[in-house]
Scaffold this motif. Structure first.
Motif, short mmCIF file in Angstrom:
data_model
loop_
_atom_site.label_atom_id
_atom_site.label_comp_id
_atom_site.label_asym_id
_atom_site.label_seq_id
_atom_site.Cartn_x
_atom_site.Cartn_y
_atom_site.Cartn_z
N LYS A 214 0.81 -1.22 0.00
CA LYS A 214 0.00 0.00 0.00
C LYS A 214 0.85 1.27 0.00
O LYS A 214 0.51 2.23 -0.71
N LYS A 218 0.42 4.03 -2.95
CA LYS A 218 0.12 5.44 -2.66
C LYS A 218 1.12 6.35 -3.36
O LYS A 218 0.74 7.37 -3.95
N ALA A 221 0.47 6.38 -7.10
CA ALA A 221 -0.73 7.18 -7.39
C ALA A 221 -0.41 8.67 -7.36
O ALA A 221 -0.88 9.43 -8.22
N GLU A 222 0.38 9.10 -6.41
CA GLU A 222 0.75 10.51 -6.30
C GLU A 222 1.60 10.96 -7.48
O GLU A 222 1.41 12.06 -8.01
N LEU A 235 -5.38 -3.75 -5.31
CA LEU A 235 -5.24 -3.81 -3.86
C LEU A 235 -5.24 -5.25 -3.36
O LEU A 235 -5.92 -6.12 -3.92
N SER A 283 -6.82 4.85 -9.24
CA SER A 283 -6.08 5.33 -8.07
C SER A 283 -6.64 6.63 -7.51
O SER A 283 -6.50 6.92 -6.32
N ARG A 284 -7.30 7.42 -8.35
CA ARG A 284 -7.86 8.70 -7.90
C ARG A 284 -9.13 8.50 -7.08
O ARG A 284 -9.61 9.44 -6.44
N ILE A 286 -9.38 6.15 -4.64
CA ILE A 286 -9.02 5.69 -3.31
C ILE A 286 -8.73 6.86 -2.37
O ILE A 286 -8.05 7.82 -2.75
N ASP A 287 -9.22 6.77 -1.15
CA ASP A 287 -8.88 7.75 -0.12
C ASP A 287 -7.57 7.25 0.54
O ASP A 287 -7.61 6.49 1.50
N TRP A 288 -6.44 7.67 0.02
CA TRP A 288 -5.15 7.14 0.44
C TRP A 288 -4.80 7.50 1.88
O TRP A 288 -3.97 6.84 2.51
N GLU A 289 -5.43 8.51 2.42
CA GLU A 289 -5.16 8.88 3.81
C GLU A 289 -5.81 7.91 4.78
O GLU A 289 -5.46 7.85 5.96
N ILE A 291 -6.24 4.51 3.88
CA ILE A 291 -5.95 3.17 3.39
C ILE A 291 -5.18 2.37 4.43
O ILE A 291 -4.40 2.95 5.19
#
Length: 291
Positions: A214, A218, A221-222, A235, A283-284, A286-289, A291
């Motif tokens: 993960k 992340k 994705a960034e 995932l 990827s956009r 997903i709430d990566w904060e 995850i």
């Protein structure tokens, strides 16, 4: 759901194995990114099924019931990380194992992307063996960026070399390829190609696909988002049923990206199930904060 026989169980690296499972005719409609749920043992421990990505479809193996005959099946590439996979590593040719699948969705390639960059970390290489074949069918160029902790954390590397695919390697300790994270290879690749997206597809029809830990996903994705390049991630959440019933693999998504999922509180359901709605996601979304 089917009862399958083990065709082979090969140790390829210190912690990695290839497991061949007899599936009559293989999975004809199986796509890269899909997975199966395996009941590892007839005993109650481990009780629940375990998810494993499908590495190869329609592999050949010797038939335990007929000397010299060949049967079709699928191949699972797995890493021994706990009790379930430790039990798997002891499976022998002819042993029976319960298989449910194929399950899940796959990576999108139908939008005309011509430049496909696949980013894999360790066991995250699994969905990309079949994906390379899909790229060739779409007349797209493939580039694989493969990273691991060390030279023993690059499972399937020889398989991809045999495919003749363009591949760059990095390891944390520099024992194989360049030293550093695979995300650095992605930055270099995008800079080299001058890949700055415009709209949905980007200026040169570039698409990034990723599978791994993960934190790696992340970061990928960034990087893709800064370049405005579409990116899809696979995932690997813990799951028990594989069909969205147990709610054990929920992942937080951004409400503004969700379409058609309603709840009584705010008309938006902010969670999706990795097994049923994934494992592949934009990827956009997903709430990566969270995850």
């Amino acid at each position: 759901m089917m009862n399958s026989r083990v065709l082979y169980n090969k140790n390829i690296l210190p912690s990695y194995y290839k497991l061949g499972l007899e599936i009559d005719g293989g999975f004809p409609d199986c796509q890269a990114g899909q997975f199966v749920m395996l009941k590892i043992s007839e005993q109650l421990d481990p009780l629940l099924r375990r998810p494993f990505g499908i590495y190869k479809n329609r592999v050949q193996g010797g038939c335990p019931l007929g000397a010299g005959s060949r049967v079709q099946g699928i191949e699972i590439l797995y890493k021994v990380v706990g009790k379930g996979t430790w039990i798997m590593s002891g499976l022998k040719e002819g042993d029976k194992i319960d298989v449910l699948g194929p399950l899940g969705n796959s990576f999108p390639l139908s939008d005309g992307y011509k430049n496909i960059i696949m980013v894999a970390g360790g066991i995250g290489i699994v969905p990309f063996y079949m994906q390379v074949a899909s790229c060739k069918m779409q007349v797209a160029t493939c580039k694989i960026l493969f990273g691991g902790r060390n030279k023993n954390d690059l499972p399937g590397l020889n398989d991809f070399k045999k495919l003749g695919v363009d591949i760059s390697i990095s390891t944390d300790d520099g024992s194989t390829g360049g030293k550093g994270f695979v995300t650095e290879l992605l930055k270099e690749e995008l800079e080299k190609k001058g890949s700055r997206g415009q709209g949905v597809k980007g200026s040169n029809n570039t698409l990034v696909l990723a599978c791994g830990s993960k934190p790696m996903l992340k970061a990928v994705a960034e990087i893709a988002d800064k370049k405005n390049i579409p990116c899809y991630v696979s995932l690997d959440n813990v799951m028990a049923c594989g069909m969205g019933a147990c709610l054990g693999c929920a992942v937080k998504v951004k409400g503004s990206r969700v379409q058609g999922f309603k709840s009584s509180r705010n008309n938006l359901q902010l969670y999706k199930m990795v097994c049923k709605d994934g494992p592949v996601f934009d990827s956009r979304e997903i709430d990566w904060e969270k995850i």
